[in-house]
Design a protein around this motif. Structure first.
Motif, mmCIF file in Angstrom:
data_model
loop_
_atom_site.group_PDB
_atom_site.id
_atom_site.type_symbol
_atom_site.label_atom_id
_atom_site.label_comp_id
_atom_site.label_asym_id
_atom_site.label_seq_id
_atom_site.Cartn_x
_atom_site.Cartn_y
_atom_site.Cartn_z
ATOM 1 N N PRO A 33 0.652 -1.111 0.076
ATOM 2 C CA PRO A 33 -0.102 0.465 -0.092
ATOM 3 C C PRO A 33 0.755 1.374 -0.432
ATOM 4 O O PRO A 33 1.948 1.463 0.612
ATOM 5 C CB PRO A 33 -0.938 -0.291 1.453
ATOM 6 C CG PRO A 33 -0.697 -1.826 1.872
ATOM 7 C CD PRO A 33 0.574 -2.217 1.206
ATOM 8 N N GLU A 34 0.267 2.460 -0.745
ATOM 9 C CA GLU A 34 1.001 3.700 -0.507
ATOM 10 C C GLU A 34 0.905 4.745 0.544
ATOM 11 O O GLU A 34 1.706 4.680 0.823
ATOM 12 C CB GLU A 34 0.411 4.297 -1.864
ATOM 13 C CG GLU A 34 0.878 3.848 -3.027
ATOM 14 C CD GLU A 34 1.110 4.849 -4.091
ATOM 15 O OE1 GLU A 34 0.329 5.891 -3.971
ATOM 16 O OE2 GLU A 34 1.672 4.923 -5.514
ATOM 17 N N SER A 35 -0.125 4.336 1.479
ATOM 18 C CA SER A 35 -0.478 4.546 2.245
ATOM 19 C C SER A 35 -1.365 3.416 3.378
ATOM 20 O O SER A 35 -2.181 2.748 2.409
ATOM 21 C CB SER A 35 -0.826 5.855 2.844
ATOM 22 O OG SER A 35 -2.259 5.881 2.193
ATOM 23 N N THR A 36 -1.476 3.045 4.586
ATOM 24 C CA THR A 36 -2.331 2.826 4.612
ATOM 25 C C THR A 36 -3.881 3.563 5.955
ATOM 26 O O THR A 36 -4.651 2.645 6.410
ATOM 27 C CB THR A 36 -2.033 1.614 6.388
ATOM 28 O OG1 THR A 36 -1.177 2.430 7.131
ATOM 29 C CG2 THR A 36 -0.863 0.134 5.540
ATOM 30 N N PRO A 51 -4.986 6.630 4.881
ATOM 31 C CA PRO A 51 -6.263 6.121 4.179
ATOM 32 C C PRO A 51 -5.288 4.909 3.295
ATOM 33 O O PRO A 51 -4.282 5.283 3.660
ATOM 34 C CB PRO A 51 -6.569 6.657 3.268
ATOM 35 C CG PRO A 51 -5.586 7.957 3.196
ATOM 36 C CD PRO A 51 -5.130 8.477 4.700
ATOM 37 N N PHE A 52 -6.192 4.349 3.104
ATOM 38 C CA PHE A 52 -5.726 2.345 3.003
ATOM 39 C C PHE A 52 -5.883 2.718 0.706
ATOM 40 O O PHE A 52 -6.506 2.245 0.770
ATOM 41 C CB PHE A 52 -6.265 1.397 3.141
ATOM 42 C CG PHE A 52 -5.685 0.393 2.462
ATOM 43 C CD1 PHE A 52 -4.901 -0.278 4.369
ATOM 44 C CD2 PHE A 52 -5.590 -0.623 2.032
ATOM 45 C CE1 PHE A 52 -4.318 -1.790 3.820
ATOM 46 C CE2 PHE A 52 -5.166 -2.267 1.696
ATOM 47 C CZ PHE A 52 -4.410 -2.470 2.516
ATOM 48 N N LYS A 53 -4.233 3.067 0.280
ATOM 49 C CA LYS A 53 -4.231 3.290 -0.683
ATOM 50 C C LYS A 53 -3.281 1.968 -1.307
ATOM 51 O O LYS A 53 -2.335 2.019 -0.795
ATOM 52 C CB LYS A 53 -4.066 4.293 -0.956
ATOM 53 C CG LYS A 53 -5.369 5.506 -0.275
ATOM 54 C CD LYS A 53 -4.324 7.022 -0.821
ATOM 55 C CE LYS A 53 -4.926 7.963 -0.555
ATOM 56 N NZ LYS A 53 -4.170 9.469 -1.271
ATOM 57 N N VAL A 54 -4.228 1.688 -2.623
ATOM 58 C CA VAL A 54 -2.788 0.272 -2.790
ATOM 59 C C VAL A 54 -3.162 0.362 -4.353
ATOM 60 O O VAL A 54 -4.149 0.857 -5.298
ATOM 61 C CB VAL A 54 -3.498 -1.085 -2.769
ATOM 62 C CG1 VAL A 54 -3.683 -1.355 -1.688
ATOM 63 C CG2 VAL A 54 -4.846 -0.902 -2.925
ATOM 64 N N LYS A 55 -1.710 -0.009 -5.421
ATOM 65 C CA LYS A 55 -1.292 0.352 -6.839
ATOM 66 C C LYS A 55 -2.400 -0.666 -6.845
ATOM 67 O O LYS A 55 -1.319 -2.232 -6.921
ATOM 68 C CB LYS A 55 -0.565 0.687 -6.764
ATOM 69 C CG LYS A 55 0.205 0.797 -8.515
ATOM 70 C CD LYS A 55 1.855 1.127 -8.041
ATOM 71 C CE LYS A 55 1.758 1.691 -9.711
ATOM 72 N NZ LYS A 55 2.895 2.183 -10.005
ATOM 73 N N HIS A 56 -2.833 -1.020 -8.326
ATOM 74 C CA HIS A 56 -3.344 -2.387 -9.397
ATOM 75 C C HIS A 56 -3.411 -2.220 -10.576
ATOM 76 O O HIS A 56 -4.014 -0.708 -10.986
ATOM 77 C CB HIS A 56 -4.346 -2.629 -8.895
ATOM 78 C CG HIS A 56 -5.951 -1.573 -9.121
ATOM 79 N ND1 HIS A 56 -7.080 -2.347 -9.815
ATOM 80 C CD2 HIS A 56 -6.304 -0.597 -8.018
ATOM 81 C CE1 HIS A 56 -7.530 -1.435 -9.069
ATOM 82 N NE2 HIS A 56 -7.546 0.368 -8.533
ATOM 83 N N THR A 57 -2.984 -3.183 -11.524
ATOM 84 C CA THR A 57 -3.340 -2.773 -12.495
ATOM 85 C C THR A 57 -4.896 -2.596 -13.244
ATOM 86 O O THR A 57 -5.327 -3.216 -12.784
ATOM 87 C CB THR A 57 -2.636 -3.863 -13.813
ATOM 88 O OG1 THR A 57 -3.620 -5.149 -13.558
ATOM 89 C CG2 THR A 57 -1.298 -4.739 -12.740
ATOM 90 N N VAL A 58 -5.247 -1.439 -14.073
ATOM 91 C CA VAL A 58 -6.551 -1.415 -15.208
ATOM 92 C C VAL A 58 -6.319 -1.424 -16.078
ATOM 93 O O VAL A 58 -4.963 -1.631 -16.985
ATOM 94 C CB VAL A 58 -6.895 -0.158 -14.310
ATOM 95 C CG1 VAL A 58 -8.086 -0.173 -12.821
ATOM 96 C CG2 VAL A 58 -6.251 0.898 -14.782
ATOM 97 N N PHE A 59 -7.252 -1.982 -17.128
ATOM 98 C CA PHE A 59 -7.292 -1.785 -18.684
ATOM 99 C C PHE A 59 -6.462 -2.855 -19.667
ATOM 100 O O PHE A 59 -5.200 -2.277 -20.007
ATOM 101 C CB PHE A 59 -6.847 -0.166 -19.096
ATOM 102 C CG PHE A 59 -7.753 0.977 -18.898
ATOM 103 C CD1 PHE A 59 -8.602 0.855 -19.472
ATOM 104 C CD2 PHE A 59 -7.828 1.393 -17.688
ATOM 105 C CE1 PHE A 59 -9.966 1.537 -19.014
ATOM 106 C CE2 PHE A 59 -8.780 2.553 -17.373
ATOM 107 C CZ PHE A 59 -9.732 2.615 -18.697
ATOM 108 N N SER A 60 -6.598 -3.623 -18.559
ATOM 109 C CA SER A 60 -5.884 -5.009 -19.668
ATOM 110 C C SER A 60 -4.471 -4.440 -18.981
ATOM 111 O O SER A 60 -3.005 -5.259 -19.668
ATOM 112 C CB SER A 60 -6.193 -5.343 -20.124
ATOM 113 O OG SER A 60 -7.336 -5.003 -20.593
ATOM 114 N N ASN A 61 -3.322 -4.087 -17.587
ATOM 115 C CA ASN A 61 -2.377 -4.002 -18.145
ATOM 116 C C ASN A 61 -1.642 -2.668 -18.369
ATOM 117 O O ASN A 61 -0.253 -2.877 -18.818
ATOM 118 C CB ASN A 61 -1.306 -4.926 -18.222
ATOM 119 C CG ASN A 61 -1.808 -6.182 -16.959
ATOM 120 O OD1 ASN A 61 -1.529 -6.327 -15.668
ATOM 121 N ND2 ASN A 61 -1.824 -7.687 -17.748
#
Ligand SMILES: Cc1cc2nc3c(=O)[nH]c(=O)nc-3n(C[C@H](O)[C@H](O)[C@H](O)COP(=O)(O)OP(=O)(O)OC[C@H]3O[C@@H](n4cnc5c(N)ncnc54)[C@H](O)[C@@H]3O)c2cc1C
Ligand SMILES: Nc1ncnc2c1ncn2[C@@H]1O[C@H](COP(=O)(O)O)[C@@H](O)[C@H]1O
Lengths: 318, 246
Positions: A120-123, A125-135
């Motif tokens: 997480p970029e921060s916990t 607030p809880f912020k996570v990075k994930h893939t979208v638009f089929s990577n």
């Protein structure tokens, strides 16, 4: 409050994605000043999860759970999360985890983000990075619910050792098998699946016909790789649909992806963007795949591939 | 049998992915939107149930007015009725809750969704809908037969497939295999004309809070140029010593 992680096993043995998931959960636990509890179903040697940072293992052993059952598995993970008072629940991105995760989210009233690629970029607030638009892009997403459910993308975080003393405890929540029943399973046990493979060897229309797949299988054989193909190849019935990778097929997140006679259409590349190293073999130097690849040979597959197989055999026997 | 096909409205697979407003919004400029490919396989399977087993087929989308052409296309392919739940589909959980409301009111026997939308790749809406409505659920579904209230589904899993037996009411997360590529239909003139007069109902959305919110988007770092080599031996050497992947 601890971080709960579901660790997948097959035939009693943990999968690599389970080790990755525990390593990742440990990273979150460190950031939040807490510990990791793993929940296992019919796994052996569960104490080995301590190596990746689990402090506690909740072991479920139940013969009726031999086959994956989304409803039952999801309720076990949810019950474990409640028992531990977990605020973050980690699952992987296997087909089984993706099947059951939505149930867990509803049961725990947890916001769910799949395909997470980093801690997480921060916990708060809880912020996570994930893939979208089929990577083709990433999103940083905030999960606003009290309990957070994250699905770790395959091969994005890696296995990290973090030796921790671990206690195991048997856990037997009530199991409801629901009304979706497995009748039969058709799974090649002698072949590496695309989802689990470290290396994937993939063939396209440039190979001209199904009769030419022998050299692809041989190359995959010496590498211990899974075989895959482009969409037209499976549409024409040269290879099974289960091998089709891309935006509308399977995603590949292997360490090495070798594309042979594949042009590199945007829809194909969308499925393999999360592979670490990409190699292309194509006789057309203008093929778009060369723009997406790390290494390439401009040449005739029928000449290059057998030589490649030989060179790898030589390396392995050296 | 009454079938509801959940349609998500997504950028065409060839779209260039860009962001605006300080990388907080998807740039729809010049982007063509289509029926999510996984949903198109499901819709086509629903047409088969309509033609062979007399099913009624409704389609639904949670989205703003801009998604209506996508719903009209589904009507032109042969769906009987369309529903648009009027709200921006900001996160999967709230989309699932909106859909669950419509499903409970509509007495559907079978709800067909896709394995995932190709835009946000959530892969969560159908499973959540099933849990919220109490319907049975099969994900990554590549084959479906229904007889009376009994259903047989084939599910793709990592490294193989399995056959499952279940009953209606049922939700599936479908994908290619439900029907083949060659079975997909391009709406013909007659279908397009008929679609104009078929009902497209707009429902106001339930007032919900969202569980997740995208804060910003990023694009992957540009890749370095490809390293071209001449021989297989050279390639093996690089993969072993430089990339360290074999
Ligand atoms: C909605 C939609 C979804 C799609 N989804 C996917 C998807 O998920 N996955 C996917 O793969 N595609 C997908 N496609 C199709 C995609 O656009 C391409 O048509 C497809 O990937 C091309 O497959 P190919 O590279 O095998 O064949 P081709 O484009 O025909 O390329 C063959 C390549 O082989 C090379 N070649 C020929 N002979 C040799 C030789 N002797 N040695 C070496 N190289 C040789 C040629 O130079 C050429 O580059 C989708 C398309 C649409 C419209
Ligand atoms: N806004 C929406 N409206 C209707 N159906 C949707 C919507 N979003 C997702 N779905 C359905 O849920 C499936 C999976 O979507 P997702 O969970 O967003 O990946 C899609 O293939 C659709 O069938």
């Amino acid at each position: 409050m601890s971080i709960l992680v579901y660790t997948e096993s097959e035939g009693g043995k943990f999968k690599k994605i389970a080790q990755e998931a525990v390593s990742f959960a440990k990273g979150i636990a460190n950031a939040m000043g807490t510990s990791v509890t793993a929940v296992t179903i019919n796994a052996e040697n569960t104490a080995e999860l301590g190596k990746y940072g689990a402090s506690k293992v909740l072991e479920v052993t139940n013969d009726t759970l031999k086959n994956f059952n989304a409803e039952a598995y999801a309720s076990i993970v949810s019950e474990a999360a409640k028992k531990e008072g977990a605020k973050v629940v980690v699952v992987s991105s296997s087909a089984n985890s993706k099947f059951m995760a939505p149930f867990i989210a509803v049961e725990l009233e947890a916001g769910y983000v799949p395909n997470v690629t980093a801690l997480p970029e921060s916990t708060a607030p809880f912020k996570v990075k994930h893939t979208v638009f089929s990577n083709k892009a990433f999103s940083v997403t905030e999960i606003k619910t009290d309990i957070k459910l994250v699905g770790l993308a395959k091969n994005a975080f890696g296995v990290k050792e973090s030796e921790t003393s671990v206690s195991t405890e048997s856990f037997s929540p009530q199991v409801n098998l629901g009304s979706v029943e497995t009748v039969s399973i058709d799974k090649a046990t002698d072949k590496v699946s695309i989802a689990d493979a470290e290396i994937v060897v993939s063939g396209g229309r440039g190979l001209k016909g199904p009769e030419n797949w022998g050299m692809i299988e041989e190359l995959a054989g010496v590498l211990g790789a899974a075989t895959a193909c482009s969409k037209p190849v499976s549409d024409m019935g040269w290879r099974p649909h289960s091998e089709h990778v891309g935006q509308t097929g399977k995603p590949v997140a292997s360490n090495l992806y070798i594309a042979i006679g594949i042009s590199g259409a945007i829809q194909h590349l969308a499925g393999i963007n999360s592979s670490k190293v990409k190699v292309v073999i194509n006789n057309d130097a203008e093929a778009p795949f060369f723009k997406a690849a790390d290494y390439g040979i401009v040449g005739d597959a029928f000449e290059v591939v057998p030589k490649l197989t030989e060179a790898i055999k030589k390396l392995k026997s050296a | 049998m009454k079938i509801l096909v959940c349609i998500s409205h997504v950028p065409d697979t060839t779209s260039k992915i860009n962001f605006t407003d300080g990388d907080t919004k998807f740039d729809t400029n010049g982007v063509q939107f289509v029926i999510n490919p996984n949903d198109e396989f499901g819709l086509t399977r629903a047409m088969w149930f309509k033609e062979k087993q007399g099913a009624t087929v409704h389609v639904v989308n949670v989205g703003g007015p801009e998604t209506e052409p996508t719903l009209r296309k589904a009507l032109a392919i042969g769906a009987d009725e369309a529903i648009r739940i009027n709200t921006a589909p900001t996160d999967g959980f709230s989309v699932a809750k909106q859909l669950a409301n419509v499903i409970k009111e509509g007495n559907y026997d079978l709800v067909i969704g896709g394995r995932e939308s190709i835009d946000y790749n959530g892969g969560m809406v159908p499973g959540m809908v099933a849990k919220l409505t109490g319907f049975n659920f099969v994900n990554t579904c590549i084959g479906l037969e229904v007889e009376g209230t009994q259903a047989t589904a084939i599910r793709e899993m990592d490294g193989g497939k399995e056959t499952l037996k279940t009953s209606l009411p049922l939700v599936i997360g479908g994908q290619k295999g439900l029907v083949e590529e060659s079975d997909l239909r391009i709406p013909n003139m007659r279908g397009i004309m008929q679609a104009r007069t078929k009902p497209l109902m707009v429902k106001e959305a339930a007032d919900l809070t969202t569980e997740t919110a995208s804060v910003k988007f990023e694009k992957p770092a540009p890749k370095g140029a490809v390293k071209l080599v001449n021989t297989a031996a050279e390639l093996v050497n690089l993969l072993h010593n430089e990339a360290k992947v074999i």
